[in-house]
Every structure is written in structure tokens, then in C-alpha cells.
Design a protein around this motif. Sequence first.
Motif, mmCIF file in Angstrom:
data_model
loop_
_atom_site.group_PDB
_atom_site.id
_atom_site.type_symbol
_atom_site.label_atom_id
_atom_site.label_comp_id
_atom_site.label_asym_id
_atom_site.label_seq_id
_atom_site.Cartn_x
_atom_site.Cartn_y
_atom_site.Cartn_z
ATOM 1 N N UNK A 24 0.739 -0.991 0.091
ATOM 2 C CA UNK A 24 -0.061 0.005 0.037
ATOM 3 C C UNK A 24 0.587 1.227 0.223
ATOM 4 N N UNK A 25 1.764 1.700 0.770
ATOM 5 C CA UNK A 25 2.933 2.652 1.097
ATOM 6 C C UNK A 25 3.556 2.294 -0.833
ATOM 7 N N UNK A 26 4.111 1.420 -1.199
ATOM 8 C CA UNK A 26 4.277 1.901 -2.514
ATOM 9 C C UNK A 26 3.500 2.500 -3.450
ATOM 10 N N UNK A 27 2.437 1.332 -3.662
ATOM 11 C CA UNK A 27 1.035 1.880 -4.369
ATOM 12 C C UNK A 27 0.961 3.727 -4.060
ATOM 13 N N UNK A 28 1.271 4.039 -3.142
ATOM 14 C CA UNK A 28 1.033 5.501 -2.933
ATOM 15 C C UNK A 28 2.064 6.349 -3.594
ATOM 16 N N UNK A 29 3.701 6.115 -3.308
ATOM 17 C CA UNK A 29 4.558 6.280 -4.103
ATOM 18 C C UNK A 29 4.277 6.551 -5.078
ATOM 19 N N UNK A 220 4.815 -6.287 -17.682
ATOM 20 C CA UNK A 220 4.286 -7.655 -17.698
ATOM 21 C C UNK A 220 5.180 -8.240 -16.596
ATOM 22 N N UNK A 221 6.089 -8.072 -16.566
ATOM 23 C CA UNK A 221 6.949 -8.278 -15.347
ATOM 24 C C UNK A 221 6.513 -8.202 -14.058
ATOM 25 N N UNK A 222 5.171 -7.112 -14.169
ATOM 26 C CA UNK A 222 4.550 -6.877 -12.724
ATOM 27 C C UNK A 222 3.389 -7.861 -12.914
ATOM 28 N N UNK A 223 2.449 -8.347 -13.957
ATOM 29 C CA UNK A 223 1.463 -8.940 -13.590
ATOM 30 C C UNK A 223 2.075 -10.171 -13.041
ATOM 31 N N UNK A 224 3.051 -10.967 -14.034
ATOM 32 C CA UNK A 224 3.731 -12.000 -14.414
ATOM 33 C C UNK A 224 3.621 -12.146 -11.943
ATOM 34 N N UNK A 225 4.623 -11.654 -11.546
ATOM 35 C CA UNK A 225 5.625 -11.282 -10.315
ATOM 36 C C UNK A 225 4.340 -12.039 -9.335
ATOM 37 N N UNK A 226 2.860 -10.923 -10.176
ATOM 38 C CA UNK A 226 1.708 -11.035 -9.176
ATOM 39 C C UNK A 226 0.976 -12.318 -9.473
ATOM 40 N N UNK A 227 1.295 -13.275 -10.385
ATOM 41 C CA UNK A 227 -0.078 -14.306 -10.624
ATOM 42 C C UNK A 227 1.197 -15.117 -10.148
ATOM 43 N N UNK A 235 -1.336 -18.638 1.513
ATOM 44 C CA UNK A 235 -1.623 -19.054 2.222
ATOM 45 C C UNK A 235 -0.933 -17.649 2.843
ATOM 46 N N UNK A 236 -0.481 -16.493 2.536
ATOM 47 C CA UNK A 236 -0.892 -15.255 2.898
ATOM 48 C C UNK A 236 -0.492 -14.005 2.077
ATOM 49 N N UNK A 237 -0.503 -12.488 2.190
ATOM 50 C CA UNK A 237 -0.690 -11.960 1.129
ATOM 51 C C UNK A 237 -0.080 -11.013 0.431
ATOM 52 N N UNK A 238 1.223 -11.814 0.538
ATOM 53 C CA UNK A 238 1.733 -11.676 -0.527
ATOM 54 C C UNK A 238 1.664 -10.775 -1.720
ATOM 55 N N UNK A 239 1.062 -11.778 -2.238
ATOM 56 C CA UNK A 239 0.472 -11.968 -3.922
ATOM 57 C C UNK A 239 -0.344 -10.529 -3.884
ATOM 58 N N UNK A 240 -1.055 -10.391 -2.871
ATOM 59 C CA UNK A 240 -1.468 -8.607 -2.784
ATOM 60 C C UNK A 240 -1.222 -7.454 -2.541
ATOM 61 N N UNK A 241 -0.137 -7.644 -2.261
ATOM 62 C CA UNK A 241 0.667 -6.446 -2.200
ATOM 63 C C UNK A 241 1.387 -5.577 -2.996
ATOM 64 N N UNK A 242 1.938 -6.895 -3.901
ATOM 65 C CA UNK A 242 2.323 -6.887 -5.214
ATOM 66 C C UNK A 242 1.553 -6.377 -6.170
ATOM 67 N N UNK A 243 -0.109 -6.748 -6.309
ATOM 68 C CA UNK A 243 -1.479 -6.714 -6.949
ATOM 69 C C UNK A 243 -1.333 -5.533 -6.862
ATOM 70 N N UNK A 244 -1.166 -4.288 -5.414
ATOM 71 C CA UNK A 244 -1.694 -3.322 -4.935
ATOM 72 C C UNK A 244 -1.012 -2.226 -5.527
ATOM 73 N N UNK A 245 -0.011 -2.164 -6.264
ATOM 74 C CA UNK A 245 0.616 -1.575 -6.702
ATOM 75 C C UNK A 245 0.865 -1.795 -8.294
ATOM 76 N N UNK A 246 -0.044 -2.235 -9.007
ATOM 77 C CA UNK A 246 -0.261 -2.331 -10.565
ATOM 78 C C UNK A 246 0.066 -2.265 -11.180
#
Length: 312
Positions: A24-29, A220-227, A235-246
Amino acid sequence: MNSSEGSATNFNAGLVIGPVLVGGLLSAASFGCLACQSYLYFARFKSDHLGLKAIVSAVILIQLGHFVCVISTLWTMTVSTYGDPSQLSVFPLAVDLAILFSSFTVFIVQSFYAFRLWKLARNISLPLLCQTFSVVAQTLTLILAARAFSMTNLTAFEESQSLLIAFSFIARAVCDWITTAGIAWSLKKKQGSDVIVDHSMMTMIDRLIYWTIETALVTSLMIVTVMVLFLVLKQNFVWFGAWLMWPNVVGNSLLASLNWRLLNRRSLLRETRSPRNNAQSHGGSLSRSYARPTGELGEPRRSSVPRSSTLF
């Protein structure tokens, strides 16, 4: 009482709140960078087509809504639910709205790139294929958003909708890859045509190719990383944190490609002026080598390739 204590004991803030907070902080930046690029665009390109200005306005306004949703999500996960991790078994309402906002931003940008590909290639096949993948991904995302509003358990939702989520990510990535390859191929084809005789035009096309690949590589690398994170770390929210920046990364790539025209023009002016200055310092003996080719009547030959401002 025992169940709440057990849930609090099993709760790992580093795997749930931590990734969302960092993302979320990186998305705000990233949104701040998007706002600065939008200001630069409207200040420097006032003569652009109204449709292009509408696209930029839509992206910045949608991402403003996404930014508000991100701030609300951070507040909910770090303040409102403090001491009661059981409330994080479902996404907050702001997350469901953020899913909609991000999908519309990506859809608008991908549609713009498909239109750019059609303007360059003058062939409807590849742009139509790209737009098909984008529409499929957008439809899947809208279905997911509708189901997210009625979810009762996040873990069960991820397990039941994992294929749908993965297919939407794959469709987005394939659309980016096809668009990038199509634009680079169309520019390379124009560069190899006989109508381009101006060295500055060839240099500009080279830079357009490199810039297209670089900007598309980031998205492209961003969406592949999220996927990948979603498929491997469910089991955790790591993917969701990356998705917020996408979506902000996608929006910044669009504004960067538009604002790049100004830097390209200045660089080309410096390159075209330096040979002329060198030629004048040598008594004008080299001035003819940089002269534009002329036609049969002695008039400068015009290139059939449109200016970069009309395409980008």
C-alpha cells in the motif's frame, strides 16, 4: 473466548498485514509519480487530441479512487481490526472497490496500446487479438469482483476462484506481450522501408522500439510476479501487496510513453544541431552530407511516416 485467543495466537501479522502495508505504501508512492507525470503531460502537450487527454484524465481519476481505497484498507487492517484478527477473514469493502478500479485502469491502458498498434500496423488482426484478451480478462475480473462482495471466507474464496484469478492474470500478460511485440515489429518494419531517408527519423524509431520494450517489460514482469506469488504463496497476502502496486505501474508506463516525446524531441534537436555546428566550423565542407534529400524539383522529400506525436 478460547477460539478468539486461538485465532490471535495463530495470526501472523508479518504474512497478512505486513505485505499489504508495504504494498500500500509503495502504491501510494507510485500514485504520486502518476500525479506528477499527469501534471507534466497536461502542461507540455496542450495540443494533443481530446481523446488522448480523456484517457489520461480517466486513468488519473480512477487511480485516485484506487488510492483512497488503499488508504482505507491500510486503516482497516492496522487500526480498525487491531486486536481482533478474526475480522481479517474477509477483505474489507475498500478492497472490492479497488479490484474494480484497477481493472478499469488496466483495461483503458491496454485498449490504448491496441489502438496504437492499429495506427502503426494498419492491420486489424493483432489489435483485435489484443483487445480480445483484454476484454476476456476484464470480464473475469468483473465476475471476481462481484463474487468478492459476497465472500464469507477469504481462504475459501481463494481456493474456489484460483483458476479464474489465474486466467485473468494470464490474459492480461498475454495481451501485454502481443501488443509489445506487434508495436516493436511495426516500428522495425517502417524503419526498414525505403521511404525513411532522414537519419533523425531512423534514430527516433530506434528509440521508440527500445522504449516500447522497456516500458512493456515492466508491466509484464509486474503481472507475472503477481500471478506467481498468488499461485505459490496463497496462504498469505504477499501477492495482494504486489497487486496493489500493479495498476499504478501500468498508469505510469502510459504517462511515461506520452511524456517521453518531449525528451525525444530535445535529444534529436541536440543531435541534429551538433553535426551542423561541426560542419560550419570546418568551412561548410560537411554541410551537404547532412542535407535532406530532394525530389525531382529540388523540394525536400517528405517521409510517409507520421510524426511521433500523432502515434504516441
